[in-house]
Design an enzyme around this catalytic site. Structure first.
Site, PDB file in Angstrom:
ATOM      1  N   SER A  33       0.814  -1.219   0.000  1.00 18.80           N
ATOM      2  CA  SER A  33       0.000   0.000   0.000  1.00 18.80           C
ATOM      3  C   SER A  33       0.847   1.269   0.000  1.00 18.80           C
ATOM      4  O   SER A  33       1.850   1.367   0.714  1.00 18.80           O
ATOM      5  CB  SER A  33      -0.890  -0.010   1.246  1.00 18.80           C
ATOM      6  OG  SER A  33      -1.613   1.185   1.320  1.00 18.80           O
ATOM      7  N   LYS A  56      -3.413   2.532  -2.166  1.00 19.03           N
ATOM      8  CA  LYS A  56      -3.131   3.542  -1.137  1.00 19.03           C
ATOM      9  C   LYS A  56      -4.305   3.535  -0.149  1.00 19.03           C
ATOM     10  O   LYS A  56      -5.445   3.239  -0.530  1.00 19.03           O
ATOM     11  CB  LYS A  56      -3.026   4.908  -1.832  1.00 19.03           C
ATOM     12  CG  LYS A  56      -2.812   6.075  -0.907  1.00 19.03           C
ATOM     13  CD  LYS A  56      -1.378   6.164  -0.444  1.00 19.03           C
ATOM     14  CE  LYS A  56      -1.234   7.193   0.681  1.00 19.03           C
ATOM     15  NZ  LYS A  56      -0.037   6.938   1.495  1.00 19.03           N
ATOM     16  N   ASN A  80       9.287   8.074   5.271  1.00 20.15           N
ATOM     17  CA  ASN A  80       8.199   8.843   4.663  1.00 20.15           C
ATOM     18  C   ASN A  80       7.173   9.249   5.692  1.00 20.15           C
ATOM     19  O   ASN A  80       6.931   8.539   6.675  1.00 20.15           O
ATOM     20  CB  ASN A  80       7.544   8.057   3.511  1.00 20.15           C
ATOM     21  CG  ASN A  80       6.283   7.319   3.934  1.00 20.15           C
ATOM     22  OD1 ASN A  80       5.186   7.891   3.985  1.00 20.15           O
ATOM     23  ND2 ASN A  80       6.436   6.051   4.282  1.00 20.15           N
ATOM     24  N   VAL A  82       4.072  10.656   4.301  1.00 21.79           N
ATOM     25  CA  VAL A  82       3.098  11.132   3.318  1.00 21.79           C
ATOM     26  C   VAL A  82       1.765  11.426   4.015  1.00 21.79           C
ATOM     27  O   VAL A  82       1.069  12.388   3.686  1.00 21.79           O
ATOM     28  CB  VAL A  82       2.943  10.100   2.171  1.00 21.79           C
ATOM     29  CG1 VAL A  82       1.792  10.461   1.257  1.00 21.79           C
ATOM     30  CG2 VAL A  82       4.248  10.017   1.377  1.00 21.79           C
ATOM     31  N   CYS A 140      -2.184   3.978  12.198  1.00 20.40           N
ATOM     32  CA  CYS A 140      -2.175   5.437  12.304  1.00 20.40           C
ATOM     33  C   CYS A 140      -2.764   5.890  13.634  1.00 20.40           C
ATOM     34  O   CYS A 140      -3.516   5.158  14.269  1.00 20.40           O
ATOM     35  CB  CYS A 140      -2.911   6.076  11.138  1.00 20.40           C
ATOM     36  SG  CYS A 140      -4.111   5.064  10.357  1.00 20.40           S
ATOM     37  N   LYS A 175      -3.362  -5.093   8.810  1.00 24.24           N
ATOM     38  CA  LYS A 175      -1.950  -4.759   8.588  1.00 24.24           C
ATOM     39  C   LYS A 175      -1.322  -4.302   9.894  1.00 24.24           C
ATOM     40  O   LYS A 175      -1.702  -3.269  10.455  1.00 24.24           O
ATOM     41  CB  LYS A 175      -1.818  -3.676   7.526  1.00 24.24           C
ATOM     42  CG  LYS A 175      -0.377  -3.348   7.222  1.00 24.24           C
ATOM     43  CD  LYS A 175      -0.236  -2.717   5.878  1.00 24.24           C
ATOM     44  CE  LYS A 175       1.188  -2.346   5.581  1.00 24.24           C
ATOM     45  NZ  LYS A 175       1.306  -1.686   4.296  1.00 24.24           N
ATOM     46  N   ILE A 201       5.236  -6.156   7.711  1.00 27.15           N
ATOM     47  CA  ILE A 201       5.000  -5.085   8.672  1.00 27.15           C
ATOM     48  C   ILE A 201       4.760  -3.758   7.958  1.00 27.15           C
ATOM     49  O   ILE A 201       5.129  -3.590   6.803  1.00 27.15           O
ATOM     50  CB  ILE A 201       6.224  -4.920   9.624  1.00 27.15           C
ATOM     51  CG1 ILE A 201       7.500  -4.668   8.840  1.00 27.15           C
ATOM     52  CG2 ILE A 201       6.328  -6.047  10.566  1.00 27.15           C
ATOM     53  CD1 ILE A 201       8.738  -4.386   9.696  1.00 27.15           C
ATOM     54  N   GLY A 255      11.097  -4.353   2.951  1.00 33.08           N
ATOM     55  CA  GLY A 255      12.414  -4.381   2.333  1.00 33.08           C
ATOM     56  C   GLY A 255      12.597  -5.433   1.266  1.00 33.08           C
ATOM     57  O   GLY A 255      13.727  -5.798   0.941  1.00 33.08           O
TER      58      GLY A 255
HETATM   59  C1  LIG Z   1       5.497   6.406   0.419  1.00 36.23           C
HETATM   60  C2  LIG Z   1       4.831   5.318   1.230  1.00 36.23           C
HETATM   61  C3  LIG Z   1       3.445   5.378   1.477  1.00 36.23           C
HETATM   62  C4  LIG Z   1       2.818   4.369   2.226  1.00 36.23           C
HETATM   63  N1  LIG Z   1       1.453   4.431   2.414  1.00 36.23           N
HETATM   64  C5  LIG Z   1       0.831   3.404   3.082  1.00 36.23           C
HETATM   65  C6  LIG Z   1      -0.603   3.387   3.227  1.00 36.23           C
HETATM   66  O1  LIG Z   1      -1.333   4.262   2.723  1.00 36.23           O
HETATM   67  N2  LIG Z   1      -1.168   2.354   3.922  1.00 36.23           N
HETATM   68  C7  LIG Z   1      -0.406   1.340   4.457  1.00 36.23           C
HETATM   69  O2  LIG Z   1      -0.974   0.411   5.061  1.00 36.23           O
HETATM   70  N3  LIG Z   1       0.947   1.324   4.319  1.00 36.23           N
HETATM   71  C8  LIG Z   1       1.567   2.322   3.645  1.00 36.23           C
HETATM   72  N4  LIG Z   1       2.938   2.293   3.494  1.00 36.23           N
HETATM   73  C9  LIG Z   1       3.719   1.183   4.078  1.00 36.23           C
HETATM   74  C10 LIG Z   1       4.059   0.123   3.025  1.00 36.23           C
HETATM   75  O3  LIG Z   1       2.889  -0.434   2.473  1.00 36.23           O
HETATM   76  C11 LIG Z   1       4.939  -1.001   3.620  1.00 36.23           C
HETATM   77  O4  LIG Z   1       4.243  -1.636   4.667  1.00 36.23           O
HETATM   78  C12 LIG Z   1       6.259  -0.473   4.152  1.00 36.23           C
HETATM   79  O5  LIG Z   1       6.787   0.537   3.322  1.00 36.23           O
HETATM   80  C13 LIG Z   1       7.308  -1.591   4.317  1.00 36.23           C
HETATM   81  O6  LIG Z   1       7.585  -2.220   3.083  1.00 36.23           O
HETATM   82  P1  LIG Z   1       8.857  -1.810   2.147  1.00 36.23           P
HETATM   83  O7  LIG Z   1      10.070  -1.873   3.032  1.00 36.23           O
HETATM   84  O8  LIG Z   1       8.846  -2.834   1.052  1.00 36.23           O
HETATM   85  O9  LIG Z   1       8.585  -0.421   1.665  1.00 36.23           O
HETATM   86  C14 LIG Z   1       3.591   3.294   2.750  1.00 36.23           C
HETATM   87  C15 LIG Z   1       4.972   3.244   2.494  1.00 36.23           C
HETATM   88  C16 LIG Z   1       5.593   4.222   1.737  1.00 36.23           C
HETATM   89  C17 LIG Z   1       7.081   4.111   1.466  1.00 36.23           C
END
Ligand SMILES: Cc1cc2nc3c(=O)[nH]c(=O)nc-3n(C[C@H](O)[C@H](O)[C@H](O)COP(=O)(O)O)c2cc1C
Length: 315
Positions: A33, A56, A80, A82, A140, A175, A201, A255
């Site tokens: 997401s 998202k 981030n 956002v 959140c 989640k 996570i 990751g």
């Molecule tokens: C720019 C950004 C926006 C994210 N927005 C959401 C979100 O809206 N809802 C959510 O459950 N996780 C959100 N995440 C978390 C990711 O879905 C993911 O759980 C987290 O980044 C770890 O995975 P990764 O290391 O592969 O990025 C966001 C992550 C990033 C980097």
């Protein structure tokens, strides 16, 4: 993405599907997401080529998100804040969701809220939608519970998921946040409340400082750390939850930037994975990882057969 052998834009046929909470993904790789945007990624690959697409976070009304700067690079990853920027559930239902479904995507709608009523409103509006699964982002701040994140309080989490469970027949993924002392406690609360699957996570709290000014780089001061830096933490979380809850479907996140990294999560006990920050570096990463994982699973028939039956790796 073109077929690497013929050079033609033929659909790739995956050999190793997986089951998540009784539903079949054509391969075990989805997008995480917040890191997939149809208007950006749809130009690079056929979205139906992925196991799933987690959207998202969708909230009851449009949210602008946090002020800029909202992202910063970090060693082996990023931070981030956002802040769940999105156009709101009404717009999502008339625009993004129908477009994704028309393209043949398997859609996980990520649900965001500031309080229990926010989540309930979005889930109610999605109940009759074509979304395949709902992913409840409980990481959140939650004003209903005195500002404590509902994702860190097992009792509040149980109550929220039990309420949402009564509102929809769609599979519910919860989640989980790693920002807790014992992730198995919140995992168990979500399952007791009626979750069909857990994804884990979400990001870890972190920050960066600009040493020229001495000030935090991100306007929000702190943000969520993601990328390869968090992979060992995410793997340990998946492993611990798998040991505590042998039967629940798990989606591993954190990751993942290669098929080998995805495979680590499957061996830790995940049924599937989602790719996040890696797709911000290379938009095609989720499809590349899905295809390379298909080859790695050819060489691991026992794991592949277990996934196809909705089971996970046994230790
Ligand atoms: C720019 C950004 C926006 C994210 N927005 C959401 C979100 O809206 N809802 C959510 O459950 N996780 C959100 N995440 C978390 C990711 O879905 C993911 O759980 C987290 O980044 C770890 O995975 P990764 O290391 O592969 O990025 C966001 C992550 C990033 C980097």
């Amino acid at each position: 993405m073109t077929n690497s052998v013929s050079g033609q834009a033929e659909p790739y046929v995956y050999r190793h599907p997986t089951q998540v909470a009784g539903l079949t993904w054509k391969n075990p790789v989805g997008t995480a997401s917040g890191t997939f945007k149809l208007d950006a990624c749809g130009d690079f690959y056929d979205v139906a080529q992925l196991g799933a697409i987690s959207t998202k976070g969708v909230s009851p009304v449009p949210w602008e998100g946090n002020p800029s700067p909202r992202t910063a690079e970090s060693p082996s990853g990023m931070v981030n804040a956002v802040g769940l920027q999105n156009p709101g559930v009404d717009e999502y239902l008339v625009n993004e969701l129908p477009r994704l479904k028309a393209l043949g995507a398997f859609v996980i709608t990520n649900v965001a809220g500031h309080c229990d009523d926010d989540y309930a409103q979005v889930v109610a509006q999605l109940a009759d939608s074509p979304a395949d699964m709902l992913e409840i982002n409980i990481s959140c701040p939650n004003v209903t519970h005195g500002g404590m994140s509902v994702g860190t309080d097992p009792k509040a989490l149980y109550q929220l998921i039990a309420r949402l469970r009564n509102m929809t027949s769609k599979p519910i993924i919860v989640k989980l946040t790693p920002n807790v002392t014992d992730i198995t406690q919140v995992a168990r609360a979500a399952v007791d409340g009626g979750a069909d699957a857990l994804s884990l996570i979400n990001t870890l709290v972190g920050m960066r400082i600009d040493i020229r000014t001495g000030r935090p780089i991100i306007a929000n001061v702190t943000g969520g750390v993601s990328g390869p830096a968090i992979r060992p933490i995410a793997l340990a979380c998946v492993w611990k939850v798998r040991q505590a809850l042998p039967d629940i479907a798990l989606i591993g996140i954190g990751g993942i930037d290669s098929a080998q990294a995805a495979l680590e999560f499957l061996y830790a006990g995940a049924n599937a994975v989602e790719v996040g920050a890696a797709a911000l570096v290379d938009p095609v990463a989720p499809v590349r990882i899905a295809r390379e994982l298909d080859t790695l699973l050819d060489q691991r028939p026992e794991l592949a057969q277990r996934l196809e039956k909705g089971q996970t790796w046994q230790h």
